[in-house]
Design a protein around this motif. Structure first.
Motif, PDB file in Angstrom:
ATOM      1  N   PHE A 130      30.772  39.043  43.071  1.00 24.26           N
ATOM      2  CA  PHE A 130      29.580  39.189  42.229  1.00 24.26           C
ATOM      3  C   PHE A 130      28.427  39.407  43.202  1.00 24.26           C
ATOM      4  CE2 PHE A 130      26.610  37.911  38.703  1.00 24.26           C
ATOM      5  CZ  PHE A 130      27.140  38.779  37.754  1.00 24.26           C
TER       6      PHE A 130
ATOM      7  N   ALA B 182      42.722  27.892  37.426  1.00 25.60           N
ATOM      8  CA  ALA B 182      42.507  28.540  38.723  1.00 25.60           C
ATOM      9  C   ALA B 182      42.328  27.488  39.815  1.00 25.60           C
ATOM     10  CB  ALA B 182      41.278  29.445  38.654  1.00 25.60           C
TER      11      ALA B 182
ATOM     12  N   LEU C 202      39.842  24.616  40.283  1.00 25.87           N
ATOM     13  CA  LEU C 202      38.484  25.159  40.133  1.00 25.87           C
ATOM     14  C   LEU C 202      38.249  25.479  38.657  1.00 25.87           C
ATOM     15  CD1 LEU C 202      38.328  27.441  43.302  1.00 25.87           C
ATOM     16  CD2 LEU C 202      37.064  25.345  42.911  1.00 25.87           C
TER      17      LEU C 202
ATOM     18  N   LEU D 225      30.968  26.374  29.084  1.00 26.18           N
ATOM     19  CA  LEU D 225      30.786  27.589  28.288  1.00 26.18           C
ATOM     20  C   LEU D 225      31.850  27.647  27.201  1.00 26.18           C
ATOM     21  CD1 LEU D 225      29.127  30.331  28.462  1.00 26.18           C
ATOM     22  CD2 LEU D 225      31.111  31.243  29.677  1.00 26.18           C
TER      23      LEU D 225
ATOM     24  N   VAL E 239      25.566  32.917  31.916  1.00 25.70           N
ATOM     25  CA  VAL E 239      26.309  34.133  31.564  1.00 25.70           C
ATOM     26  C   VAL E 239      25.772  34.645  30.237  1.00 25.70           C
ATOM     27  CG1 VAL E 239      28.593  35.089  31.180  1.00 25.70           C
ATOM     28  CG2 VAL E 239      28.341  33.073  32.587  1.00 25.70           C
TER      29      VAL E 239
HETATM   30  C1  HEM Z   1      35.234  34.170  32.230  1.00 25.81           C
HETATM   31  C2  HEM Z   1      35.369  33.380  33.279  1.00 25.81           C
HETATM   32  C3  HEM Z   1      34.256  33.080  34.245  1.00 25.81           C
HETATM   33  C4  HEM Z   1      32.911  33.085  34.073  1.00 25.81           C
HETATM   34  C5  HEM Z   1      32.138  33.380  32.806  1.00 25.81           C
HETATM   35  C6  HEM Z   1      32.309  32.750  35.348  1.00 25.81           C
HETATM   36  C7  HEM Z   1      30.953  32.659  35.578  1.00 25.81           C
HETATM   37  C8  HEM Z   1      30.352  32.475  36.814  1.00 25.81           C
HETATM   38  C9  HEM Z   1      28.928  32.479  37.065  1.00 25.81           C
HETATM   39  C10 HEM Z   1      27.850  32.649  36.026  1.00 25.81           C
HETATM   40  C11 HEM Z   1      28.754  32.284  38.392  1.00 25.81           C
HETATM   41  C12 HEM Z   1      27.408  32.194  39.147  1.00 25.81           C
HETATM   42  C13 HEM Z   1      26.943  33.572  39.548  1.00 25.81           C
HETATM   43  C14 HEM Z   1      25.592  33.542  40.247  1.00 25.81           C
HETATM   44  O1  HEM Z   1      25.262  32.531  40.889  1.00 25.81           O
HETATM   45  O2  HEM Z   1      24.865  34.548  40.146  1.00 25.81           O
HETATM   46  C15 HEM Z   1      30.070  32.146  38.980  1.00 25.81           C
HETATM   47  C16 HEM Z   1      30.316  31.922  40.314  1.00 25.81           C
HETATM   48  C17 HEM Z   1      31.546  31.623  40.815  1.00 25.81           C
HETATM   49  N1  HEM Z   1      32.753  31.654  40.150  1.00 25.81           N
HETATM   50 FE1  HEM Z   1      33.034  32.181  38.246  1.00 25.81          FE
HETATM   51  N2  HEM Z   1      33.293  32.538  36.261  1.00 25.81           N
HETATM   52  C18 HEM Z   1      34.497  32.720  35.633  1.00 25.81           C
HETATM   53  C19 HEM Z   1      35.746  32.583  36.188  1.00 25.81           C
HETATM   54  C20 HEM Z   1      35.983  32.145  37.456  1.00 25.81           C
HETATM   55  C21 HEM Z   1      37.299  31.897  38.001  1.00 25.81           C
HETATM   56  C22 HEM Z   1      38.642  32.094  37.286  1.00 25.81           C
HETATM   57  C23 HEM Z   1      37.113  31.485  39.260  1.00 25.81           C
HETATM   58  C24 HEM Z   1      38.240  31.116  40.171  1.00 25.81           C
HETATM   59  C25 HEM Z   1      38.192  30.165  41.047  1.00 25.81           C
HETATM   60  C26 HEM Z   1      35.682  31.467  39.527  1.00 25.81           C
HETATM   61  C27 HEM Z   1      35.064  31.095  40.718  1.00 25.81           C
HETATM   62  C28 HEM Z   1      33.728  31.226  40.993  1.00 25.81           C
HETATM   63  C29 HEM Z   1      33.138  30.916  42.299  1.00 25.81           C
HETATM   64  C30 HEM Z   1      33.893  30.410  43.527  1.00 25.81           C
HETATM   65  C31 HEM Z   1      31.767  31.186  42.202  1.00 25.81           C
HETATM   66  C32 HEM Z   1      30.708  31.073  43.321  1.00 25.81           C
HETATM   67  C33 HEM Z   1      30.306  29.693  43.596  1.00 25.81           C
HETATM   68  C34 HEM Z   1      29.727  29.042  42.389  1.00 25.81           C
HETATM   69  O3  HEM Z   1      28.704  29.516  41.855  1.00 25.81           O
HETATM   70  O4  HEM Z   1      30.347  28.079  41.924  1.00 25.81           O
HETATM   71  N3  HEM Z   1      35.035  31.881  38.400  1.00 25.81           N
HETATM   72  N4  HEM Z   1      31.028  32.288  37.998  1.00 25.81           N
END
Ligand code: HEM
Ligand SMILES: *[C@@H]1O[C@H](CO)[C@@H](O)[C@H](O)[C@H]1NC(C)=O
Length: 166
Positions: A32, A60, A69, A95, A126
């Motif tokens: 991202f 995950a 996670l 969410l 989101v």
């Molecule tokens: C539909 C499913 C998911 C949504 C809606 C979602 C949403 C988000 C959002 C909103 C962020 C922050 C982005 C920012 O700071 O601009 C993020 C970051 C992140 N997501 Fe996801 N995520 C999803 C699934 C996952 C999955 C399956 C993983 C697997 C481990 C994951 C791992 C992470 C990590 C490591 C970050 C960066 C660190 C953090 O902000 O925690 N996400 N995600």
């Protein structure tokens, strides 16, 4: 009633290719614009209890430490007699979402129709989610997830492939 006859009565038959357990074979790729790219593993389960509904869990883990996670669980419904599919999802991040879309062949293309979140959900929030789940000709399942947040347009967040493990 035999399991086979039971299946014939179930509206999710077009999605029966999802049923069972799937595990990522290679780590998935998380990206991202606002975050550091990361890798993760994931286990998916899809099952049913004899209703025309699939229940699922997506769990995950950190690719190196195996630490849990992201987690999602929910239900899948098909509008009877159509290819219209709905996912009803709860995520551990606070969410909840409804995604709807269409099944075309072995590809499911979904878009969020409504999102809700806990009052203390982390920012940025989101605002939109797009998801494609498809069974590839090589027998692997592939999932891509895109999202838009308060400050980014719809951009890919996840790409991962899974092999069937049961
Ligand atoms: C539909 C499913 C998911 C949504 C809606 C979602 C949403 C988000 C959002 C909103 C962020 C922050 C982005 C920012 O700071 O601009 C993020 C970051 C992140 N997501 Fe996801 N995520 C999803 C699934 C996952 C999955 C399956 C993983 C697997 C481990 C994951 C791992 C992470 C990590 C490591 C970050 C960066 C660190 C953090 O902000 O925690 N996400 N995600
Ligand atoms: C679906 O629900 C049944 C009955 O509660 C449960 O045994 C099963 O583990 C659930 N499956 C998933 C994938 O959550």
């Amino acid at each position: 009633m035999s399991d086979f006859i039971m299946m014939l009565k179930l509206d999710f038959l077009p999605l029966s290719w999802l049923l069972g357990t799937w595990e990522s074979d290679e780590p998935g790729e998380g990206t991202f614009p606002t975050i550091k790219p990361f890798r993760y593993t994931e286990k998916l389960h899809f099952s049913h209890v004899g209703q025309p509904v699939i229940n699922f869990t997506f769990n995950a883990f950190h690719a190196e430490s195996n630490k849990p996670l992201h987690r999602e669980c929910g239900f899948i419904r098909i509008e009877p007699g159509t290819n219209k599919v709905a996912f009803i999802i709860a995520q551990n991040s606070g969410l909840v979402e409804i995604e709807e879309g269409e099944l075309t062949g072995n590809q499911l293309k979904l878009q969020s129709q409504s999102l809700g979140r806990i009052s203390f959900a982390k920012e940025p929030h989101v605002q939109q989610i797009g998801r494609v789940l498809q069974l590839r000709p090589d027998g692997k399942l592939e999932q891509t997830v895109s999202m838009a947040t308060d400050n980014q347009p719809l951009t890919q967040h996840l790409y991962i492939t899974y092999s069937r493990s049961s």
